[in-house]
Write a protein that holds these residues in place. Structure first.
Motif, PDB file in Angstrom:
ATOM      1  N   ILE A  48       0.872  -1.005   0.228  1.00  0.00           N
ATOM      2  CA  ILE A  48      -0.087   0.006  -0.085  1.00  0.00           C
ATOM      3  C   ILE A  48       0.985   1.124   0.038  1.00  0.00           C
ATOM      4  N   VAL A  96       3.478  -1.033   4.117  1.00  0.00           N
ATOM      5  CA  VAL A  96       2.792   0.304   3.761  1.00  0.00           C
ATOM      6  C   VAL A  96       3.917   1.262   3.848  1.00  0.00           C
ATOM      7  N   LEU A 319      -7.016   2.859   5.027  1.00  0.00           N
ATOM      8  CA  LEU A 319      -5.467   1.538   4.955  1.00  0.00           C
ATOM      9  C   LEU A 319      -5.819   0.473   5.843  1.00  0.00           C
TER      10      LEU A 319
END
Length: 329
Positions: A48, A96, A319
């Motif tokens: 991500i 992430v 997220l």
């Protein structure tokens, strides 16, 4: 310079370890996460990616959303690795990273739109999911174009906003922060059977605004509907409308009442609370979320980081949905 101590779980490099470094110090990446370029130096990438789109040339009232990405990052310093609202650890489940900001031409809207689409496609070429922090709502159009290309089909859309943003033109301009979803519908990049505005309210130019919007396939869950029906019923309605379609979520922070988000471009009274917004997001867990944006944060009109904190927490929950989906794929 000493190496920055970070939280590392499941082989994923997480935020700065706040037990060893105060949250108010160091680089203001989102949630104190590592930068994408630093991961790439080590031969790693991210599942991500968080990217800033500092652009506000498409606004019709208050300017200043170009400073939104940096303000949201600053306001995200207090975010922690475990999300009790979703019972997930997003930074441990997947990698992430903060990818920095796009370099966008502030004097040419069409060029900026093209740049955003190109950057979004480049950032997702390796299969990553993208969360974009704006910026004004003009940026949603190129992000939807990119999401549709990656999905290989028109994407479903949940649009959280006080406004419809399906108007045709302003002063003859086709591309503004009030027109992105009309253009997206005309271009066929969104799925006309899986579209919904959430949190709309306030005056319109005329009933034709609603008629045009309905013709594009949008449903509406107004701010009043959320108050009267409650979060649970609204979540059920949204899940039924979206189904299993690849889903894009676009959040204009003005969906919140000005009491919760004063720092925005076109505030309207009677909005959602930040609690309602986060609970709706959490109710969307498991849907095929392929991308999202958080836009219209204006730090110049913010007070005590109210808007920045709301945007940071909303981004964190998005997220969390993305990480949980990828981890359980």
């Amino acid at each position: 310079m000493l190496e920055t101590p970070r939280v590392v779980e499941n082989g994923n490099i997480g935020p700065v370890n706040s037990a060893k470094v105060p949250r108010y110090s160091g680089e203001p990446t989102f949630a104190l996460l590592p930068r994408l370029r630093d991961l790439e130096t080590e031969g790693r990438t991210a599942d991500i990616k968080i990217i800033g789109a500092p652009f506000d040339t498409g606004v019709s009232y208050r300017p200043g959303a170009r400073f939104g990405p940096s303000h949201v990052r600053q306001s995200s310093r207090l975010l922690r690795p475990y999300n009790p609202g979703t019972s997930t650890s997003p930074f441990a489940q997947v990698q992430v990273a903060d990818a920095g900001d796009m370099a966008l031409n502030p004097f040419n809207i069409k060029e900026a739109i093209s740049s955003i689409e190109e950057d979004a496609l480049a950032l997702t070429e390796d299969g990553a999911t993208l969360l974009t922090i704006g910026g004004d709502h003009t940026i949603a159009l190129p992000l939807l174009r990119a999401a549709s290309k990656r999905a290989g089909e028109p994407v479903a859309l949940l649009h959280f906003d006080a406004h419809l943003d399906t108007w045709d033109t302003y002063f003859g301009a086709d591309y503004t922060h009030g027109t992105p979803f009309r253009r997206a519908a005309e271009e066929g990049v969104i799925n006309s059977s899986a579209l919904c505005h959430v949190g709309t309210r306030g005056p319109l130019y005329g009933k034709k605004d609603l008629d045009d919007d309905e013709a594009f396939g949008f449903g509406i869950v107004s701010s009043a509907d959320i108050f009267h029906k409650g979060v649970g019923e609204v979540v059920s309605m949204l899940r039924d409308r979206i189904g299993n379609s690849p889903l894009y979520i676009s959040l204009d922070i003005d969906v919140l009442d000005p009491a919760h988000a004063p720092g925005t471009g076109t505030p309207e009274a009677g909005g959602m609370t930040s609690r309602e917004l986060l609970e709706i997001f959490r109710g969307l867990r498991g849907l095929n979320l392929v991308g999202a944006d958080v836009v219209e944060v204006l730090p110049g009109y913010d007070h005590a980081e109210l808007t920045g904190i709301a945007a940071a927490h909303a981004s964190y929950d998005l997220l969390s949905l993305m990480a949980d989906l990828r981890a359980n794929a």
